[in-house]
Design a protein around this motif. Structure first.
Motif, PDB file in Angstrom:
ATOM      1  N   ARG A  53      -1.460  19.227  29.049  1.00  0.00           N
ATOM      2  CA  ARG A  53      -0.776  19.761  29.971  1.00  0.00           C
ATOM      3  C   ARG A  53       0.139  20.809  29.943  1.00  0.00           C
ATOM      4  N   PHE A 172     -11.786  19.597  31.114  1.00  0.00           N
ATOM      5  CA  PHE A 172     -10.536  19.419  31.579  1.00  0.00           C
ATOM      6  C   PHE A 172      -9.705  19.651  30.033  1.00  0.00           C
ATOM      7  N   HIS A 249     -12.392   4.273  29.778  1.00  0.00           N
ATOM      8  CA  HIS A 249     -13.302   5.084  30.805  1.00  0.00           C
ATOM      9  C   HIS A 249     -14.434   4.824  32.069  1.00  0.00           C
ATOM     10  N   PRO A 274      -9.334   5.119  35.119  1.00  0.00           N
ATOM     11  CA  PRO A 274      -9.660   6.341  35.610  1.00  0.00           C
ATOM     12  C   PRO A 274     -10.429   7.042  35.921  1.00  0.00           C
ATOM     13  N   GLN A 276     -10.385  10.642  38.607  1.00  0.00           N
ATOM     14  CA  GLN A 276     -10.380  11.881  37.875  1.00  0.00           C
ATOM     15  C   GLN A 276     -10.361  12.589  39.665  1.00  0.00           C
ATOM     16  N   PHE A 315      -5.852  10.676  38.517  1.00  0.00           N
ATOM     17  CA  PHE A 315      -6.513  11.680  39.256  1.00  0.00           C
ATOM     18  C   PHE A 315      -5.918  13.443  39.041  1.00  0.00           C
ATOM     19  N   ILE A 316      -7.204  13.891  39.145  1.00  0.00           N
ATOM     20  CA  ILE A 316      -6.552  15.490  38.765  1.00  0.00           C
ATOM     21  C   ILE A 316      -7.015  15.970  40.102  1.00  0.00           C
TER      22      ILE A 316
HETATM   23  N1  SAM Z   1      -9.146   8.735  28.278  1.00  0.00           N
HETATM   24  C1  SAM Z   1      -8.437   8.612  29.584  1.00  0.00           C
HETATM   25  C2  SAM Z   1      -9.580   8.890  30.704  1.00  0.00           C
HETATM   26  O1  SAM Z   1     -10.868   9.206  30.170  1.00  0.00           O
HETATM   27  O2  SAM Z   1      -9.371   8.853  32.034  1.00  0.00           O
HETATM   28  C3  SAM Z   1      -7.417   9.714  29.636  1.00  0.00           C
HETATM   29  C4  SAM Z   1      -6.372  10.217  29.046  1.00  0.00           C
HETATM   30  S1  SAM Z   1      -5.530  11.716  29.237  1.00  0.00           S
HETATM   31  C5  SAM Z   1      -4.422  11.032  27.906  1.00  0.00           C
HETATM   32  C6  SAM Z   1      -4.945  10.998  30.755  1.00  0.00           C
HETATM   33  C7  SAM Z   1      -4.744  11.748  31.258  1.00  0.00           C
HETATM   34  O3  SAM Z   1      -4.078  12.672  31.945  1.00  0.00           O
HETATM   35  C8  SAM Z   1      -6.249  12.078  32.731  1.00  0.00           C
HETATM   36  O4  SAM Z   1      -6.699  10.945  32.838  1.00  0.00           O
HETATM   37  C9  SAM Z   1      -6.298  13.017  33.246  1.00  0.00           C
HETATM   38  O5  SAM Z   1      -6.151  12.596  34.514  1.00  0.00           O
HETATM   39  C10 SAM Z   1      -4.767  13.300  32.774  1.00  0.00           C
HETATM   40  N2  SAM Z   1      -5.108  15.025  32.448  1.00  0.00           N
HETATM   41  C11 SAM Z   1      -5.790  15.422  31.521  1.00  0.00           C
HETATM   42  N3  SAM Z   1      -6.667  16.744  31.015  1.00  0.00           N
HETATM   43  C12 SAM Z   1      -6.074  17.339  31.950  1.00  0.00           C
HETATM   44  C13 SAM Z   1      -5.461  18.646  32.507  1.00  0.00           C
HETATM   45  N4  SAM Z   1      -6.192  19.702  31.645  1.00  0.00           N
HETATM   46  N5  SAM Z   1      -4.837  19.155  33.354  1.00  0.00           N
HETATM   47  C14 SAM Z   1      -4.538  17.812  34.486  1.00  0.00           C
HETATM   48  N6  SAM Z   1      -4.473  17.217  33.948  1.00  0.00           N
HETATM   49  C15 SAM Z   1      -5.162  16.319  32.462  1.00  0.00           C
END
Ligand code: SAM
Ligand code: SF4
Length: 492
Positions: A53, A172, A249, A274, A276, A315-316
């Motif tokens: 982020r 995202f 996932h 997750p 989302q 969650f987003i």
């Molecule tokens: N691989 C995991 C999945 O598939 O859900 C998630 C990996 S990511 C490193 C961790 C979390 O960051 C995500 O599940 C998402 O909720 C959040 N995230 C990722 N990109 C984001 C963004 N652009 N804005 C806000 N939250 C974000």
């Protein structure tokens, strides 16, 4: 013999970065670097960064300002300090980091840290060095292993990276760009690493990967093994009593993995899965490749396999185009699932991802309001889950001394921190604890003579807390921001 130098590594973001930071320290140990816990006296400072982020990425630049002042103060005293930026911000921004923060000497991405000694020599010779290649050589093969004492010093619960990168391209997310394509480590290498951890006294291992349940590493039979098969192999390793894996996932939750939660008692009854969003419209725009119904069906099948499974999620809120109705669907999903905890974030547009170019970006104020409402709902779920544990006896793996003298802290099977008045000699041991109280998301308990944990699991067709979680008003729904930040980093 190498001259002793002091190394300070600061990790931002996920467990993958914590693991990588440890491996960087291991790689530099044969070069004479000794890890210290504060930047002030360090000869080499590494910031291992997170780009998920915008806020996470910007944090690095304010941290670099602080490090520059330390470097200048050291130079005035005749001491050279090298500043390195590693991880996903390094991968995404490369030379731009040195342009914005000229005190930085070295920038290297997550796939290059096994080359640290060479990179440091290059930075010393040329003034600056940048390496953000995705090399063809396997970094894991070239990493030094820590000594038994260093491993033990890191605690009795360890992370092991089994998979890296991601091919899902959720609209995202920057991970597929910063961490690259999915790759899985061979079973034999993972097993060797876990055996070494077990010999040093580690009792709990969390297998980690950006998309861990997509694991398909080569087995000893030279065929791809699933994560379920890998977990079964790890469960057979002497000394390892508890297994976890993260992050999964929903699309990759294969039937054999669901069955493993039923068949392998060493897999702890807690899963980070997750979702989302609870809205099908938003899930489709995010390209999550699953619907709300798919997710709920999966949760049902998982709880059939392991009735006491505690679920957590990410969650987003405020993804482009998210309406009040979409957000209401997310809130209702939270109560329908009944989570034991969750991370929640405001959508942050990341350069280069499809989401960033979508029209209908949601206003910041609406994102903030939705986040507060979602976090209150999650906190209610978490509080209900924690309250449902009072009076139960669960096995706790004790990890470290507590905040007060005479107290030690460990983890329940559901990953909750549990504080107990007990001798420090129990650190590293698993003991049965009867939970007596909950405060600020920590459980308190007393040592029990024996654990009723397994029989309780068999007796309950569904965890009692799930029937209490919906529509509950919690007296203190919001964690203070510092506690939330810690929760975001560590899951507690
Ligand atoms: N691989 C995991 C999945 O598939 O859900 C998630 C990996 S990511 C490193 C961790 C979390 O960051 C995500 O599940 C998402 O909720 C959040 N995230 C990722 N990109 C984001 C963004 N652009 N804005 C806000 N939250 C974000
Ligand atoms: Fe990012 Fe996870 Fe989606 Fe991969 S599956 S793109 S890591 S959110």
């Amino acid at each position: 013999m190498n001259k002793t130098r002091k190394l300070y590594v600061k990790s931002f973001g996920c467990q993958m970065n914590v693991y990588d930071s440890q491996r960087m320290a291991d790689t530099l140990a044969p070069e004479g670097y000794v890890e210290i816990s504060s930047a002030g006296a360090a000869d080499l400072i590494i910031l291992n960064t997170c780009h998920i982020r915008e806020k996470a990425a910007e944090k690095i630049y304010s941290e670099l300002g602080r490090m520059r002042r330390l470097k200048e103060a050291a130079a005035a005293a005749g001491r050279r300090v090298v500043i390195a930026v590693a991880g996903c911000v390094a991968q995404a921004e490369g030379e731009e980091i040195i342009r914005r923060a000229p005190a930085v000497d070295l920038v290297f991405g997550p796939q290059s840290y096994h080359r640290l000694p060479d990179l440091l020599a290059r930075a010393e010779r040329d003034g600056k060095a940048v390496d953000t290649e995705f090399p063809v050589d396997d970094k894991f093969d070239r990493l030094a292993s820590p000594s038994s004492a260093v491993t033990r010093g890191r605690g009795v619960a360890a992370f092991v990276t089994v998979q890296e990168g991601c091919d899902k391209f959720c609209t995202f997310c920057v991970v597929p760009y910063t961490r690259g394509a999915e790759m899985s480590r061979p079973v034999i290498k993972i097993v060797a690493e876990i055996e070494r951890l077990a010999e040093a006294g580690v009792r709990e291992v969390t297998l980690i990967g950006q998309n861990v349940n997509a694991y398909h590493g080569e087995g000893p039979d030279e065929r791809p093994w699933s994560l379920a098969r890998l977990l079964a192999r790890c469960a057979a390793l002497p000394g390892i009593d508890r297994l976890r894996y993260t992050t999964s996932h929903p699309r990759d939750m294969a039937n054999d993995l669901i069955a493993a939660h039923r068949d392998i008692p060493k897999i702890m009854p807690q899963l980070h899965l997750p979702v989302q969003s609870g809205s099908d419209r938003v899930l489709a725009a995010m390209k999550r490749r699953h619907t709300r119904a798919d997710y709920l069906d999966l949760v049902g099948r998982l709880r059939e396999a392991r009735p006491d499974l505690a679920l957590t999620s990410d969650f987003i809120v405020g993804f482009p185009g998210e309406t009040d109705e979409d957000f209401a669907a997310t809130l209702s999903l939270v109560d329908e699932v009944g989570y034991s905890g969750a991370f929640s974030f405001k959508y942050s547009p990341r350069p280069g991802t499809p989401g960033a170019n979508m029209s209908a970006q949601v206003k910041e104020q609406i994102k903030s309001e939705r986040l507060a409402r979602l976090q209150a709902a999650i906190d209610n779920n978490q509080a209900a889950f924690n309250r449902s544990c009072v009076g139960r006896t669960v096995d706790v793996l004790f990890e470290r001394p507590g905040r007060h003298p005479g107290q030690i802290v460990g983890r329940s099977p559901y990953l909750q921190p549990v504080q107990v008045e007990a001798p420090a000699s129990l650190i590293g041991e698993i003991a049965a604890v009867t939970i007596t109280e909950v405060a600020s998301n920590s459980l308190f308990g007393v040592l029990a003579s024996s654990s009723r944990y397994d029989t309780e699991v068999a007796e309950h067709s569904a965890p009692a807390w799930r029937h209490h979680s919906a529509h509950r008003t919690d007296p203190s729904p919001n964690l203070p921001s510092q506690a939330r930040e810690k929760f975001e980093r560590t899951g507690v």
